[in-house]
Design an enzyme around this catalytic site. Structure first.
Site, mmCIF file in Angstrom:
data_model
loop_
_atom_site.group_PDB
_atom_site.id
_atom_site.type_symbol
_atom_site.label_atom_id
_atom_site.label_comp_id
_atom_site.label_asym_id
_atom_site.label_seq_id
_atom_site.Cartn_x
_atom_site.Cartn_y
_atom_site.Cartn_z
ATOM 1 C CG ASN A 7 5.504 -11.831 -3.347
ATOM 2 O OD1 ASN A 7 5.008 -10.910 -2.692
ATOM 3 N ND2 ASN A 7 6.135 -12.846 -2.789
ATOM 4 N NE ARG A 91 2.772 -13.803 -0.148
ATOM 5 C CZ ARG A 91 3.728 -13.493 0.705
ATOM 6 N NH1 ARG A 91 4.823 -12.904 0.274
ATOM 7 N NH2 ARG A 91 3.597 -13.771 1.961
ATOM 8 C CG HIS A 180 3.871 -18.099 6.159
ATOM 9 N ND1 HIS A 180 4.438 -18.166 7.408
ATOM 10 C CD2 HIS A 180 4.581 -17.183 5.480
ATOM 11 C CE1 HIS A 180 5.448 -17.332 7.486
ATOM 12 N NE2 HIS A 180 5.552 -16.708 6.315
ATOM 13 N NE ARG A 241 8.137 -10.813 10.371
ATOM 14 C CZ ARG A 241 7.458 -11.478 9.452
ATOM 15 N NH1 ARG A 241 6.260 -11.948 9.714
ATOM 16 N NH2 ARG A 241 7.964 -11.678 8.257
ATOM 17 C CD GLU A 384 5.090 -18.806 -0.012
ATOM 18 O OE1 GLU A 384 6.297 -18.669 0.245
ATOM 19 O OE2 GLU A 384 4.194 -18.142 0.516
#
Ligand code: AMP
Length: 399
Positions: A7, A91, A180, A241, A384
């Site tokens: 990742n 990823r 996601h 965010r 993940e």
């Protein structure tokens, strides 16, 4: 077979080596920080390496992705595991409308990932650099890209199009992509197992609540709608965010405060959300602790929950019938407060919280948190890395 899951972010790289058939053991994992992409090494780069439960930190000499891979290889050699490594799974944040599934890396696939850079200028360049360095470090191993966006390619046009001129869509790819996806897909499968029903028959709403947050309407295992859009800035309020704001905001702040488009966007990404409203922190744990005495922290929490509940109700519209709601991610798995307050707001959908079950469901303990007779709300631990390892193994096995 072991899979190396990578990742690669803009300044940090996370990795894990695991066997998707035996996910409870992760023999090797780690984190590289301040690592530079190909050609620009950082002097201050560091590595945190975990062998099973043993952890150590060291400088990453050279400071480039290539040095990170050399270190991973040396660790695997020292552990006698190199021969068992069968593939590398990466990823990749943005696969545009090109990728609706994981893809084996070929020159054409790499070129297509590069073409998605304008859609994810913060993320895809690091992903590409990571793939290039991995191809050099492990030239004999098959490599696979697993996209955050791919799961959402099943959304219908009514959900993914924005009400802007069609030419923006056809010429510039302006549409909702969603992110996601690996997590939403993974927890939907786990929820079906926990409910003892085939995924094909289930209408689920999944809420991935970590530093980034999104909800997804999953019907029969397929995404029908999601709250993130063209970029991961859309939708829910997040750690730093803003989530959705009025599209007129950029121009207004430009006129009022002389901010450039880039400055407004950077503020919406890095100084907004829980941090922006509370003025204290982007960390939900700290915010919950502060809320007892701090009004701004309380407002940030209230906004987070209200906007989350509203977005879940929107996903219910996409599904028509809701069989279950899933909470996952650092906040979803750990914050009994956020779960309880959100379900309280969702009585319109018939949810009735089981207080006791909600309090015991913390990380590592997934389970149902609503009473019998209520629609199911579940806490599910996302993973993940495991999802990427599984997808990688499946694709490599097929070829
Ligand atoms: P993630 O990005 O999935 O690691 O999630 C990070 C978020 O989870 C941060 O906002 C953390 O504050 C939050 N989190 C982790 N543990 C807890 C906890 N025990 N209670 C509330 N929030 C938590």
């Amino acid at each position: 077979m072991l899979i190396l899951v990578m990742n690669c972010g803009s300044s940090s790289v996370k990795f894990a080596v695991l066997d998707p058939q035996n996910p409870s053991e992760v023999p090797l994992s780690g984190l590289f920080e301040r690592v530079g992409s190909v050609g620009v090494g950082h002097a201050g780069a560091s590595a945190t390496i975990k062998r099973g439960s043993e952890k150590r930190e060291q400088a990453l000499v050279g400071g480039q992705y290539a040095d990170a891979f050399a270190l991973i290889r040396a660790e695997l050699d020292a552990m006698g595991l190199s021969a068992k490594l069968g593939a590398v799974g990466h990823r990749v944040v943005h696969g545009g409308a090109v990728f609706n599934a994981p893809a084996r890396i070929t020159p054409a696939v790499l070129a297509a990932i590069r073409q998605c850079i304008p859609l994810a200028p913060l993320h895809n360049p690091a992903n590409v650099a990571g793939i290039e360095a991995a191809l050099e470090a492990f030239p004999k191993l098959p490599q696979v890209a697993v996209f955050d966006t791919a799961f959402h390619q099943t959304m219908p046009p009514a959900a993914y199009r924005y009400a802007v001129p069609e030419r923006w869509y056809t010429q510039h790819g302006v549409r909702r992509y969603g992110f996601h996806g690996t997590s939403h897909g993974f927890v939907a499968e786990r929820a079906a197992e926990m409910l003892g029903q085939p995924l094909d028959n289930l209408n689920l709403i999944t809420a991935h609540l970590g530093n980034g947050c999104s909800v997804c309407a999953v019907a029969g295992g397929k995404s029908l709608d999601t709250s993130m859009g063209l970029t991961p800035l859309d939708g829910l309020m997040m750690g730093t965010r803003s989530g959705d704001v009025d599209p007129g905001l950029h121009e207004y702040m430009n006129r009022q405060a002389g901010l450039s488009v880039e400055e407004v966007t950077a503020t919406l990404n890095k100084q907004s959300g829980l941090l922006g409203v509370s003025g204290l922190t982007n960390d939900m744990r700290d915010l919950e602790a502060a809320a007892a005495t701090n009004e701004k922290a309380r407002l940030a929490l209230e906004m987070f929950v209200y906007r989350l509940a509203r977005a879940i109700a929107q996903m219910a519209v996409a599904l028509g019938r809701v069989d279950g709601l899933v909470f996952t991610g650092g906040i979803g798995e750990n914050s009994d407060y956020v779960r309880a307050a959100t379900l309280k707001r969702l009585q319109v959908l018939g949810f009735e919280l089981d207080d006791e079950a909600n309090k015991v469901a913390v990380r590592g303990q997934s389970g149902r948190i609503t009473r019998a007779g209520s629609p199911a709300a579940l806490v599910v631990n996302t993973n993940e890395e495991l999802a990427i390892a599984r997808e990688t193994a499946a694709l490599v096995g097929e070829n």
